[in-house]
Write a protein that holds these residues in place. Structure first.
Motif, PDB file in Angstrom:
ATOM      1  N   GLY A  92      -2.287   1.409 -11.206  1.00 36.16           N
ATOM      2  CA  GLY A  92      -3.483   0.609 -10.888  1.00 36.16           C
ATOM      3  C   GLY A  92      -3.937  -0.190 -12.095  1.00 36.16           C
ATOM      4  N   THR A  93      -5.253  -0.252 -12.265  1.00 39.05           N
ATOM      5  CA  THR A  93      -5.810  -0.967 -13.421  1.00 39.05           C
ATOM      6  C   THR A  93      -5.917  -0.040 -14.633  1.00 39.05           C
ATOM      7  OG1 THR A  93      -8.079  -0.321 -12.901  1.00 39.05           O
ATOM      8  CG2 THR A  93      -7.287  -2.363 -11.902  1.00 39.05           C
ATOM      9  N   GLY A  94      -5.712   1.265 -14.392  1.00 35.50           N
ATOM     10  CA  GLY A  94      -5.894   2.242 -15.457  1.00 35.50           C
ATOM     11  C   GLY A  94      -7.326   2.747 -15.531  1.00 35.50           C
ATOM     12  N   ASN A  95      -8.174   2.219 -14.649  1.00 36.16           N
ATOM     13  CA  ASN A  95      -9.587   2.615 -14.657  1.00 36.16           C
ATOM     14  C   ASN A  95     -10.002   3.229 -13.333  1.00 36.16           C
ATOM     15  OD1 ASN A  95     -10.426   1.189 -17.247  1.00 36.16           O
ATOM     16  ND2 ASN A  95      -9.548  -0.461 -16.059  1.00 36.16           N
ATOM     17  N   PRO A  96     -10.805   4.324 -13.410  1.00 34.03           N
ATOM     18  CA  PRO A  96     -11.333   4.862 -12.153  1.00 34.03           C
ATOM     19  C   PRO A  96     -12.310   3.870 -11.519  1.00 34.03           C
ATOM     20  CG  PRO A  96     -12.318   5.996 -14.041  1.00 34.03           C
ATOM     21  CD  PRO A  96     -11.252   5.080 -14.579  1.00 34.03           C
TER      22      PRO A  96
ATOM     23  N   SER B 111      -9.380  -0.171  -7.254  1.00 36.44           N
ATOM     24  CA  SER B 111      -8.304   0.084  -6.300  1.00 36.44           C
ATOM     25  C   SER B 111      -7.064  -0.677  -6.760  1.00 36.44           C
ATOM     26  CB  SER B 111      -8.712  -0.400  -4.912  1.00 36.44           C
ATOM     27  OG  SER B 111      -8.722  -1.808  -4.919  1.00 36.44           O
ATOM     28  N   THR B 112      -5.966  -0.371  -6.112  1.00 39.41           N
ATOM     29  CA  THR B 112      -4.741  -1.083  -6.480  1.00 39.41           C
ATOM     30  C   THR B 112      -4.772  -2.525  -5.968  1.00 39.41           C
ATOM     31  OG1 THR B 112      -3.651  -0.047  -4.590  1.00 39.41           O
ATOM     32  CG2 THR B 112      -3.277   0.946  -6.738  1.00 39.41           C
ATOM     33  N   ASP B 113      -5.666  -2.833  -5.033  1.00 39.14           N
ATOM     34  CA  ASP B 113      -5.833  -4.237  -4.635  1.00 39.14           C
ATOM     35  C   ASP B 113      -6.399  -5.028  -5.814  1.00 39.14           C
ATOM     36  OD1 ASP B 113      -4.910  -3.689  -2.148  1.00 39.14           O
ATOM     37  OD2 ASP B 113      -6.772  -4.110  -1.078  1.00 39.14           O
TER      38      ASP B 113
ATOM     39  N   PHE C 117      -2.535  10.383  -2.718  1.00 34.86           N
ATOM     40  CA  PHE C 117      -3.882  10.810  -3.108  1.00 34.86           C
ATOM     41  C   PHE C 117      -4.815   9.617  -3.290  1.00 34.86           C
ATOM     42  CE2 PHE C 117      -7.283  12.801  -5.473  1.00 34.86           C
ATOM     43  CZ  PHE C 117      -7.328  14.064  -4.911  1.00 34.86           C
ATOM     44  N   ARG C 118      -6.035   9.802  -2.794  1.00 30.20           N
ATOM     45  CA  ARG C 118      -7.092   8.801  -3.013  1.00 30.20           C
ATOM     46  C   ARG C 118      -8.285   9.507  -3.615  1.00 30.20           C
ATOM     47  NH1 ARG C 118      -5.858   6.001   1.951  1.00 30.20           N
ATOM     48  NH2 ARG C 118      -4.993   3.993   1.361  1.00 30.20           N
ATOM     49  N   GLY C 119      -8.849   8.919  -4.661  1.00 37.98           N
ATOM     50  CA  GLY C 119      -9.998   9.525  -5.334  1.00 37.98           C
ATOM     51  C   GLY C 119     -11.143   9.816  -4.382  1.00 37.98           C
TER      52      GLY C 119
ATOM     53  N   SER D 243       0.868  -1.175   0.000  1.00 43.56           N
ATOM     54  CA  SER D 243       0.000   0.000   0.000  1.00 43.56           C
ATOM     55  C   SER D 243       0.908   1.230   0.000  1.00 43.56           C
ATOM     56  CB  SER D 243      -0.912  -0.009   1.220  1.00 43.56           C
ATOM     57  OG  SER D 243      -0.178   0.278   2.377  1.00 43.56           O
ATOM     58  N   GLY D 244       0.377   2.331  -0.506  1.00 48.20           N
ATOM     59  CA  GLY D 244       1.162   3.563  -0.542  1.00 48.20           C
ATOM     60  C   GLY D 244       1.627   3.967   0.847  1.00 48.20           C
ATOM     61  N   GLU D 245       0.786   3.684   1.821  1.00 46.00           N
ATOM     62  CA  GLU D 245       1.120   4.055   3.210  1.00 46.00           C
ATOM     63  C   GLU D 245       2.383   3.365   3.706  1.00 46.00           C
ATOM     64  OE1 GLU D 245      -2.469   3.093   5.222  1.00 46.00           O
ATOM     65  OE2 GLU D 245      -3.319   5.095   4.962  1.00 46.00           O
TER      66      GLU D 245
ATOM     67  N   GLY E  68     -10.283  12.556  -9.556  1.00 43.78           N
ATOM     68  CA  GLY E  68      -9.548  12.166  -8.354  1.00 43.78           C
ATOM     69  C   GLY E  68      -8.930  10.785  -8.502  1.00 43.78           C
ATOM     70  N   ASP E  69      -9.675   9.880  -9.117  1.00 42.78           N
ATOM     71  CA  ASP E  69      -9.144   8.531  -9.299  1.00 42.78           C
ATOM     72  C   ASP E  69      -7.933   8.541 -10.235  1.00 42.78           C
ATOM     73  OD1 ASP E  69     -10.705   7.155  -7.515  1.00 42.78           O
ATOM     74  OD2 ASP E  69     -12.194   6.517  -8.999  1.00 42.78           O
ATOM     75  N   TYR E  70      -7.992   9.364 -11.272  1.00 38.32           N
ATOM     76  CA  TYR E  70      -6.813   9.454 -12.152  1.00 38.32           C
ATOM     77  C   TYR E  70      -5.642  10.053 -11.388  1.00 38.32           C
ATOM     78  CZ  TYR E  70      -9.168   7.737 -16.269  1.00 38.32           C
ATOM     79  OH  TYR E  70      -9.803   6.909 -17.157  1.00 38.32           O
TER      80      TYR E  70
HETATM   81  N1  UDP Z   1      -7.114   4.063  -8.398  1.00 36.08           N
HETATM   82  C1  UDP Z   1      -8.036   3.922  -9.419  1.00 36.08           C
HETATM   83  N2  UDP Z   1      -8.036   2.781 -10.166  1.00 36.08           N
HETATM   84  C2  UDP Z   1      -7.185   1.757  -9.945  1.00 36.08           C
HETATM   85  C3  UDP Z   1      -6.252   1.885  -8.884  1.00 36.08           C
HETATM   86  C4  UDP Z   1      -6.247   3.038  -8.134  1.00 36.08           C
HETATM   87  O1  UDP Z   1      -8.838   4.809  -9.664  1.00 36.08           O
HETATM   88  O2  UDP Z   1      -7.224   0.751 -10.670  1.00 36.08           O
HETATM   89  C5  UDP Z   1      -7.040   5.332  -7.657  1.00 36.08           C
HETATM   90  C6  UDP Z   1      -8.082   5.450  -6.557  1.00 36.08           C
HETATM   91  O3  UDP Z   1      -8.482   6.799  -6.478  1.00 36.08           O
HETATM   92  C7  UDP Z   1      -7.290   5.075  -5.321  1.00 36.08           C
HETATM   93  C8  UDP Z   1      -5.930   5.659  -5.628  1.00 36.08           C
HETATM   94  O4  UDP Z   1      -5.773   5.455  -7.031  1.00 36.08           O
HETATM   95  O5  UDP Z   1      -7.831   5.634  -4.167  1.00 36.08           O
HETATM   96  C9  UDP Z   1      -4.774   5.055  -4.889  1.00 36.08           C
HETATM   97  O6  UDP Z   1      -4.857   3.658  -4.884  1.00 36.08           O
HETATM   98  P1  UDP Z   1      -5.226   2.826  -3.560  1.00 36.08           P
HETATM   99  O7  UDP Z   1      -6.215   3.585  -2.747  1.00 36.08           O
HETATM  100  O8  UDP Z   1      -5.577   1.447  -3.980  1.00 36.08           O
HETATM  101  O9  UDP Z   1      -3.817   2.846  -2.831  1.00 36.08           O
HETATM  102  P2  UDP Z   1      -3.380   2.161  -1.446  1.00 36.08           P
HETATM  103  O10 UDP Z   1      -4.557   2.188  -0.499  1.00 36.08           O
HETATM  104  O11 UDP Z   1      -2.971   0.771  -1.747  1.00 36.08           O
HETATM  105  O12 UDP Z   1      -2.226   3.000  -1.002  1.00 36.08           O
END
Ligand code: UDP
Length: 191
Positions: free
Chosen positions: A144-148, A151-153, A68-70, A23-25, A83-85
């Motif tokens: 990520g997946t490239g799509n809003p 999530s990165t999971d 950043f998180r969308g 995770s980014g954290e 935001g997702d982008y």
């Molecule tokens: N995101 C997205 N599509 C994806 C992966 C990520 O739109 O396929 C965006 C979404 O806004 C997400 C942010 O990127 O909140 C960061 O990713 P994520 O929250 O999964 O990060 P993590 O919690 O693992 O740090």
């Protein structure tokens, strides 16, 4: 550099190819006010180095939540799509930081992005990613997946399936999958 596992003490590895989701954290240092702490990223890189040196193929997916998180942007008035982008771009910054630190340990690394950014990274091309892995290079899947609205999971599960990883490992703050965020909801139950 710190050595966490003595290579000689490791028997035949259980896995041939792994996908590690960070995770980014995991890269941030709140105490120091750093979204990306090079010291922490360096530590992660040295742990990955130990794994790679055992002959295990390592792919990684990194999140962007430290930057950043969308969903959080939406709460402050930025449209969810935008935001997702922004969140996806954040994951690419994290991916570059990881690549840099991995290369400092001597491990060849490629970043592949789900959103094209040819000057800084390769676009995601499955066969190419697999070829890199076979050559012992760490492949970091960013964007990520490239799509809003994902999530990165999800990206981690997707890429792990695509590259036929033996296992998907997630390094995160919680110890399992819960019905809700256990840090926010005291009623959250672990599955
Ligand atoms: N995101 C997205 N599509 C994806 C992966 C990520 O739109 O396929 C965006 C979404 O806004 C997400 C942010 O990127 O909140 C960061 O990713 P994520 O929250 O999964 O990060 P993590 O919690 O693992 O740090």
């Amino acid at each position: 550099p710190e050595i966490l596992v003595k290579v000689s003490s490791v028997k035949k590895p259980h896995y041939r190819r792994i996908l590690l989701k960070l995770s980014g954290e995991a890269l941030e240092n709140r105490a120091k006010g750093l979204h990306i702490d090079p010291e922490i990223v360096g530590k992660i890189a040295r742990r990955v180095q130990v794994v790679v040196n055992q002959g295990i193929q390592v792919a990684m997916v990194v999140g962007g939540g430290n930057i950043f998180r969308g969903v959080s942007g939406e709460a402050r008035g930025i449209d969810r799509n935008t935001g997702d982008y922004m969140g996806m771009l954040a994951t690419i910054m994290n991916g570059l930081a990881l690549q840099n630190m991995l290369e400092k340990t001597g491990i060849a690394t490629r970043v592949q992005t789900a959103i094209e950014m040819r000057q800084v990274a390769e676009p995601f091309i499955l066969r190419r990613a697999v070829r890199h892995l076979e050559k012992g290079r760490v492949v970091i899947f960013a964007g990520g997946t490239g799509n809003p609205y994902f999530s990165t999971d999800t990206a981690a599960a997707l890429r792990a399936s695509e590259i036929k990883a033996d296992v998907l490992l997630k390094a995160t703050k919680v110890d399992g999958i819960y019905t809700a965020d256990p840090f926010k909801d005291p009623e959250a139950k672990r599955y």
